[in-house]
Enzyme design. Sequence first.
Site, PDB file in Angstrom:
ATOM      1  N   GLU A   1       7.622 -24.082  19.713  1.00  0.00           N
ATOM      2  CA  GLU A   1       7.465 -22.766  19.094  1.00  0.00           C
ATOM      3  C   GLU A   1       7.266 -21.706  20.165  1.00  0.00           C
ATOM      4  O   GLU A   1       6.182 -21.576  20.733  1.00  0.00           O
ATOM      5  CB  GLU A   1       6.289 -22.729  18.104  1.00  0.00           C
ATOM      6  CG  GLU A   1       6.525 -23.500  16.825  1.00  0.00           C
ATOM      7  CD  GLU A   1       5.437 -23.245  15.775  1.00  0.00           C
ATOM      8  OE1 GLU A   1       4.674 -22.265  15.925  1.00  0.00           O
ATOM      9  OE2 GLU A   1       5.359 -24.035  14.817  1.00  0.00           O
TER      10      GLU A   1
ATOM     11  N   GLU B   1       0.206 -29.079  15.194  1.00  0.00           N
ATOM     12  CA  GLU B   1      -0.867 -28.308  15.819  1.00  0.00           C
ATOM     13  C   GLU B   1      -2.258 -28.878  15.518  1.00  0.00           C
ATOM     14  O   GLU B   1      -3.236 -28.135  15.429  1.00  0.00           O
ATOM     15  CB  GLU B   1      -0.777 -26.832  15.391  1.00  0.00           C
ATOM     16  CG  GLU B   1       0.509 -26.168  15.854  1.00  0.00           C
ATOM     17  CD  GLU B   1       0.591 -24.700  15.468  1.00  0.00           C
ATOM     18  OE1 GLU B   1      -0.034 -24.310  14.465  1.00  0.00           O
ATOM     19  OE2 GLU B   1       1.291 -23.946  16.156  1.00  0.00           O
TER      20      GLU B   1
END
Length: 884
Positions: free
Chosen positions: A296, A182
């Site tokens: 995710e 991320e």
Amino acid sequence: MRVTQIVLGLVWFLGVYVLASFCSNVTYDHRALVIDGKRRVLISGSIHYPRSTPQMWPDLIQKSKDGGIDVIETYVFWNLHESVRGQYNFEGRGDLVGFVKAVAAAGLYVHLRIGPYACAEWNYGGFPLWLHFIPGIKFRTDNEPFKAEMKRFTAKIVDLMKQENLYASQGGPIILSQIENEYGDVDSHYGPAAKPYINWAASMATSLDTGVPWVMCQQANAPDPIVCFILLVICAVLCSLCFTRLSYFFLVKRERIVCYVIITRFSLCSQINTCNDFYCDQFTPNSDKKPKMWTENWSGWFLAFGGAVPYRPVEDLAFAVARFFQRGGTFQNYYMYHGGTNFGRTTGGPFISTSYDYDAPIDEYGIIRQPKWGHLKDLHKAIKLCEEALVATDPTISSPGPNLETAVYKTGSVCASFLANTGTSDATVTFTGNSYHLPGWSVSILPDCKNVVLNTAKINSASMISSFATESSKEEVDSLDGSSSGWSWISEPVGISKADAFAKPGLLEQINTTADRSDYLWYSLSLVAEEDAGEQPVLHIESLGHALHAFINGKLAGSKAGNSGNAKVNVDIPITVVVGKNTIDLLSLTVGLQNYGAFYDTVGAGITGPVILKFSKNGSTADLSSLPWTYQVGLQGEDLGLSSGSVGQWNSQSTLPTNQPLTWYKTNFVAPSGSNPVAIDFTGMGKGEAWVNGQSIGRYWPTYVAPNSGCTDSCNYRGAYSANKCLKNCGKPSQTLYHVPRSWLKPDSNTLVLFEESGGDPTKISFATKQIESVCSHVSESHPPPVDTWNSDTDSVRKVGPVLSLECPYPNQVISSIKFASFGTPLGTCGNFNHGHCNSNRALSIVQKACIGSSSCSIGVSINTFGNPCRGVTKSLAVEAACT
């Protein structure tokens, strides 16, 4: 000519080397991961190995497989494995190799997210604290000290996996690796150093030659390292030579082989950028050579101390998954599929709770959460029925009306389609000449482009009601402490009590001082009052957080905590001073270190001031901030090892002190009987940490209550989900129940140790076991038949029709009673069903006859079974049953 031949010779050598060294059975193209030459649709689920126990792993993995999961995804937690630089731990819950092998034993694949930055609501984002103290280091940027350490640990994990032959290229289960995590969410904050860093990370990772693809999630500019482009250029040159220079005719075959190998190698040295979010149907990878992957899909959300409990309706989760595959996705992962427990001091945040349940399909205790697990299982089967069409081609997408979308995958005689209603109101769509009813915010899946096998808003799966049954904490007959209450105790000294205390002028930041060896740091100061001021001054304290307790002359004067939105603490505490010497002892504590955000590693904690005495009588103040303070890292009881329960002078001869701060408690107990999951209810305690047989079950904080507002009795799944949309438990403690793994318990002779910070009554705590009270199902005449019965023949589908099924949750159980049964227009949810305006008077007896005495039962939902209590109305069957 001579130069050309030399170049070709070198290229041939390179090709042979590549072919020999990098044979891989996992590659990818623009549609999917390719395993053993076959494109695959893959369903993945996250299980973090240290958030459960090795004894739980096989059951969790098998339940995942039974739910239709193909891949288990996990982070690798650097600070778990290397808490001291150069000293590695891969034992117990840190047995990464054992976990990967357990996944392999179940016949599933692994996605290993090495990171090594994890985030994951894990302490310090997974980085070890010693990393912070390396001279000149700056995290997650183009910084040589950081890159050297990151490479060293990443290589350590890759080598560990290689030694055990765990990569797919070696015959093992690992089909994917991940580097960084991320970073695209924060890279703009790192300025011009961000891009060189991410390019370096990509090259570093691929240079480790895992033989499987690497991904970078949330990284729109995930690079294809320069070596990949060099290989492609060589390949292009070769192909050009092959077709333009007839004198090299006899080299064409060799050069084609080399070209093939180079292209294969390219798919292993570039990075696949992936999506993390509640919805990823609109995500597009940064290259048309890469598949659309979702690393995710947040199945719920994490819980913070002081917050309400989030949950995500399964209808919305299923809608998000179906939309992703409708629009070209072929790899999707649930974060989390099993969330588990933040044992010890592993929580991040700060203020992340000990429970990491995440409203996942398998709950914190390892029990299947219904109907979420079952409905997703049906969804996975429906998607797999479409796999041949999904991987063969790209979808043809059209919009037949407002908020309506169709996607068709067709190749030859194979056809699969998805019909989506992205609005919140029901709609009807005409598709291939047929009419289909679509509930709002739903997707219908048609594996043959004709018949609906599943609609995401219509649940065939059963639901369950679970509860915790309280059991008295049975003390051992021969209790070691001999006290009448069953408890013994030791008082933790207030203020400085250890030989390693030190003095420094001014107020020190906590993390730099403790290096996170403990939650606790004492700040101690002595003052002399020459005369009675005749008033109570106010002690003003400002802290970076996360909480503090102020003691004046050995007595607790006040406490204050921050929250997950703002960890800082500003507090004014009235105090009493005496003529002569006065001691101010401030106990500052952390509740998990920051784990997310740009430069999160520099976010401090502790009492950095100012600390000011305010006198109201004359309005004067005294700034104590720059005075010489004495510091103590941690507690005396921590150094003595009181958490084991086997050392220390435990007091059992006098009255048990309750509601006293800084107290260690110990008792011996008999484990609850049976095999159901065990928890401790800490109602009656304040805040602290607990250990069972020396194993930390984590921080407890049952006095931190969620706000009264923000929750609803039910949550409408229609419309976009967010972390605050669906909340429960408002106005109640965020967490009162704390998981004790069964493998940590002995049949008897167990020891429970508590360290209580603020004051509580340990005699009020209790043990509880998780029970399933009821199993329920509610299926309408408009539901598709069970996915298992699907047949492309339309007449067969009509013949089967919708079916209500019930199954007892545990082996050797049978349905013992039917608590409710209604066919007609029943209302409510499991545990609160009511009869509607019409009801078949035969429903209860029919269901009782079909189900009682059996471990499972199935009943057709139709007027042929129950009669027609109300004509012209779509009817449904609702049943609640008990199993024993």
